[in-house]
Design an enzyme around this catalytic site. Structure first.
Site, PDB file in Angstrom:
ATOM      1  N   ASP A 156     -12.280 -10.499  -1.409  1.00 40.69           N
ATOM      2  CA  ASP A 156     -13.934  -9.696  -0.719  1.00 40.69           C
ATOM      3  C   ASP A 156     -15.069  -9.802  -1.419  1.00 40.69           C
ATOM      4  O   ASP A 156     -13.935  -7.768  -1.614  1.00 40.69           O
ATOM      5  CB  ASP A 156     -13.465  -9.997   1.260  1.00 40.69           C
ATOM      6  CG  ASP A 156     -12.865  -8.581   1.776  1.00 40.69           C
ATOM      7  OD1 ASP A 156     -13.003  -7.869   0.565  1.00 40.69           O
ATOM      8  OD2 ASP A 156     -12.354  -8.461   2.230  1.00 40.69           O
ATOM      9  N   GLU A 201       0.739  -1.016   0.068  1.00 41.33           N
ATOM     10  CA  GLU A 201       0.219  -0.397   0.041  1.00 41.33           C
ATOM     11  C   GLU A 201       0.919   1.066   0.171  1.00 41.33           C
ATOM     12  O   GLU A 201       0.609   2.207   0.820  1.00 41.33           O
ATOM     13  CB  GLU A 201      -1.211  -0.274   1.296  1.00 41.33           C
ATOM     14  CG  GLU A 201      -1.918  -1.612   1.693  1.00 41.33           C
ATOM     15  CD  GLU A 201      -3.469  -1.353   2.627  1.00 41.33           C
ATOM     16  OE1 GLU A 201      -2.699  -0.167   3.176  1.00 41.33           O
ATOM     17  OE2 GLU A 201      -3.621  -2.096   2.786  1.00 41.33           O
ATOM     18  N   GLU A 258      -6.571 -10.658  -1.642  1.00 44.75           N
ATOM     19  CA  GLU A 258      -7.084  -9.995   0.277  1.00 44.75           C
ATOM     20  C   GLU A 258      -8.687 -10.196  -0.862  1.00 44.75           C
ATOM     21  O   GLU A 258      -9.120  -9.221  -0.260  1.00 44.75           O
ATOM     22  CB  GLU A 258      -6.714  -9.225   0.550  1.00 44.75           C
ATOM     23  CG  GLU A 258      -5.217  -8.825   0.791  1.00 44.75           C
ATOM     24  CD  GLU A 258      -5.185  -8.044   1.890  1.00 44.75           C
ATOM     25  OE1 GLU A 258      -6.174  -7.072   1.413  1.00 44.75           O
ATOM     26  OE2 GLU A 258      -3.995  -7.230   1.956  1.00 44.75           O
ATOM     27  N   HIS A 281     -10.293  -5.869  -2.684  1.00 48.57           N
ATOM     28  CA  HIS A 281     -11.718  -5.434  -1.659  1.00 48.57           C
ATOM     29  C   HIS A 281     -12.871  -5.072  -2.575  1.00 48.57           C
ATOM     30  O   HIS A 281     -12.706  -3.759  -2.619  1.00 48.57           O
ATOM     31  CB  HIS A 281     -11.139  -4.676  -0.629  1.00 48.57           C
ATOM     32  CG  HIS A 281      -9.897  -5.447  -0.033  1.00 48.57           C
ATOM     33  ND1 HIS A 281     -10.411  -6.781   0.826  1.00 48.57           N
ATOM     34  CD2 HIS A 281      -8.819  -5.162   0.192  1.00 48.57           C
ATOM     35  CE1 HIS A 281      -9.123  -7.222   1.783  1.00 48.57           C
ATOM     36  NE2 HIS A 281      -8.542  -6.573   1.147  1.00 48.57           N
TER      37      HIS A 281
HETATM   38  O1  G3I Z   1      -3.837  -7.506  19.130  1.00 49.76           O
HETATM   39  C1  G3I Z   1      -5.240  -6.627  19.783  1.00 49.76           C
HETATM   40  C2  G3I Z   1      -5.474  -6.875  20.861  1.00 49.76           C
HETATM   41  O2  G3I Z   1      -4.670  -6.825  21.763  1.00 49.76           O
HETATM   42  C3  G3I Z   1      -6.562  -6.165  21.194  1.00 49.76           C
HETATM   43  O3  G3I Z   1      -6.878  -5.708  22.302  1.00 49.76           O
HETATM   44  C4  G3I Z   1      -8.002  -5.612  19.786  1.00 49.76           C
HETATM   45  C5  G3I Z   1      -8.707  -4.512  20.790  1.00 49.76           C
HETATM   46  O4  G3I Z   1      -9.275  -3.928  19.315  1.00 49.76           O
HETATM   47  O5  G3I Z   1      -7.057  -5.022  18.762  1.00 49.76           O
HETATM   48  C6  G3I Z   1      -5.823  -6.101  18.216  1.00 49.76           C
HETATM   49  O6  G3I Z   1      -5.868  -6.213  16.644  1.00 49.76           O
HETATM   50  C7  G3I Z   1      -6.561  -6.191  15.988  1.00 49.76           C
HETATM   51  C8  G3I Z   1      -6.434  -6.701  14.964  1.00 49.76           C
HETATM   52  O7  G3I Z   1      -6.698  -6.801  13.670  1.00 49.76           O
HETATM   53  C9  G3I Z   1      -5.945  -8.883  15.251  1.00 49.76           C
HETATM   54  O8  G3I Z   1      -6.877  -8.258  15.764  1.00 49.76           O
HETATM   55  C10 G3I Z   1      -7.004  -3.873  15.361  1.00 49.76           C
HETATM   56  O9  G3I Z   1      -7.210  -3.656  17.303  1.00 49.76           O
HETATM   57  C11 G3I Z   1      -6.800  -4.082  13.547  1.00 49.76           C
HETATM   58  O10 G3I Z   1      -7.362  -2.393  13.802  1.00 49.76           O
HETATM   59  C12 G3I Z   1      -6.163  -4.926  12.778  1.00 49.76           C
HETATM   60  O11 G3I Z   1      -7.429  -5.309  11.727  1.00 49.76           O
HETATM   61  C13 G3I Z   1      -6.783  -5.667  10.874  1.00 49.76           C
HETATM   62  C14 G3I Z   1      -6.202  -4.172   9.844  1.00 49.76           C
HETATM   63  O12 G3I Z   1      -5.362  -5.442   8.961  1.00 49.76           O
HETATM   64  C15 G3I Z   1      -5.525  -3.715   9.934  1.00 49.76           C
HETATM   65  O13 G3I Z   1      -5.060  -2.902   9.656  1.00 49.76           O
HETATM   66  C16 G3I Z   1      -7.268  -6.523  10.653  1.00 49.76           C
HETATM   67  O14 G3I Z   1      -7.261  -7.560  11.366  1.00 49.76           O
HETATM   68  C17 G3I Z   1      -6.442  -6.825   8.956  1.00 49.76           C
HETATM   69  O15 G3I Z   1      -8.009  -8.213   8.269  1.00 49.76           O
HETATM   70  C18 G3I Z   1      -6.582  -6.073   7.742  1.00 49.76           C
HETATM   71  O16 G3I Z   1      -6.066  -6.511   6.843  1.00 49.76           O
HETATM   72  C19 G3I Z   1      -5.172  -5.294   6.135  1.00 49.76           C
HETATM   73  C20 G3I Z   1      -4.399  -6.094   4.825  1.00 49.76           C
HETATM   74  O17 G3I Z   1      -3.380  -6.427   6.235  1.00 49.76           O
HETATM   75  C21 G3I Z   1      -3.574  -5.172   4.122  1.00 49.76           C
HETATM   76  N1  G3I Z   1      -4.989  -4.852   2.688  1.00 49.76           N
HETATM   77  C22 G3I Z   1      -6.204  -4.311   3.726  1.00 49.76           C
HETATM   78  C23 G3I Z   1      -6.525  -5.627   5.107  1.00 49.76           C
HETATM   79  C24 G3I Z   1      -8.044  -4.236   5.985  1.00 49.76           C
HETATM   80  O18 G3I Z   1      -8.233  -3.590   6.225  1.00 49.76           O
END
Ligand code: G3I
Length: 304
Positions: free
Chosen positions: A236, A127, A234, A205
């Protein structure tokens, strides 16, 4: 064939899913994973914040869990993501200039080195281009270290794991537009100057309420014509029913029509596993039942 993985394999392709380590103990989840999928992308576990929570101290527990599970199940692994403006640990967010550049190089060397020989393809840079019509790089702390940060990341990854394919990965690059053309021009430039790049990932996406870009396949093909592998990384598609199923089938057919399209990864298994769960964008419902979208993908793979 009767599964996504076996059906994709009939044309030499893979069918993958993003996986979360903490869900592997859910037997419905891992049952579908091991039955249907032949490629795995750790959804968050290989990102900078997860693998280097404090500078110079590396943490591979959750990512190793996914890798070990995949190896045991005979699945390959897409590494995600070595250098990205998002999901950086706090200490990296506070760095700039040569200190940040050096930290990025050290990070890539360590993470790609830890998994050396085990990764099919790495999302080396994720990105890095801006949305909209500018065709410019996205502003970020990494970009501010100098325009050459992307090629430095790719050269560093090549040195750390010479056998992994090295990918550039982005979203909103799924049709021919200013952003995808900027990525295209970067690949042309890298090829001309001998910067190592093997593949381009198209996140895809999507939303079935808007038409799929009419030039989706043509866009994949123009990159393939540069000699790089293309991968849908990715996928969906927000929606439900026939509209969603039709878009999943169209994306599947586009990949199958491009010889260098190596495979498709969906960004999660069940709708409830999705980062956008409320839009029900995946192939299995919350109970793990196959949706119409699943059948459409399976049929499209088997029609090839
Ligand atoms: O690990 C913490 C946890 O300790 C905490 O308690 C909790 C509370 O919100 O958050 C947890 O972290 C989260 C993490 O996912 C793991 O579940 C983050 O808040 C959350 O923001 C994070 O979201 C991820 C996102 O990337 C972050 O940018 C999504 O799961 C993941 O599907 C998403 O994937 C991205 C790709 O990497 C790149 N392309 C876009 C795609 C969708 O956004």
């Amino acid at each position: 064939a009767s599964t996504l993985g076996a059906s994709a394999a009939a044309s030499g392709r893979y069918y993958g899913a993003a996986v979360a380590a903490y869900k592997l103990s859910d037997s419905v989840y891992s049952g579908i994973l091991d039955r249907e999928f032949t490629m795995v992308t750790p959804e968050n576990e290989m990102k900078w914040d997860a693998t280097e929570p404090s500078q110079g101290s590396f943490s591979y527990g959750s990512a190793d869990q996914i890798v070990n599970h995949a190896v045991a199940a005979g699945q390959r692994i897409r590494g995600h993501a070595l250098a990205w403006h998002s999901q950086q640990p706090g200490w990296a967010q506070n760095l700039s200039g040569s200190a940040l550049r050096q930290a990025m190089v050290n990070h890539i060397t360590n993470v790609a080195g830890h998994y050396r020989g085990k990764i099919y393809a790495w999302d080396v840079v994720n990105e890095a281009f801006a949305d909209g019509s500018s065709g410019a790089r996205r502003d970020s702390n990494l970009q501010r270290t100098g325009n050459d940060w992307i090629e430095v990341a790719f050269r560093t990854a090549r040195a750390a794991d010479p056998n992994a394919k090295l990918c550039y990965n982005d979203y909103n690059t799924d049709g021919v537009n200013a952003k995808s053309t900027a990525v295209y021009n970067m690949v042309v430039d890298f090829k001309a100057r001998g910067v190592p790049i093997d593949c381009v990932g198209f996140q895809s996406h999507l939303n079935s309420a808007s038409p799929l870009p009419g030039d989706y396949q043509a866009n994949l093909q123009r990159f393939a014509n540069l000699g790089v592998e293309v991968q849908i990384t990715e996928l969906d598609i927000a929606g439900s029913g026939t509209a969603q199923a039709n878009d999943f089938a169209a994306v599947t057919r586009a990949c199958l029509a491009v010889a260098r399209c190596a495979g498709i990864t969906v960004w999660g298994i069940r709708d409830t596993d999705s980062w956008r769960a409320s839009s029900t964008p995946l192939l299995f419902d919350g109970n793990g039942n196959k949706k119409a979208a699943y059948t459409a993908v399976l049929d499209a793979l088997n029609a090839a």
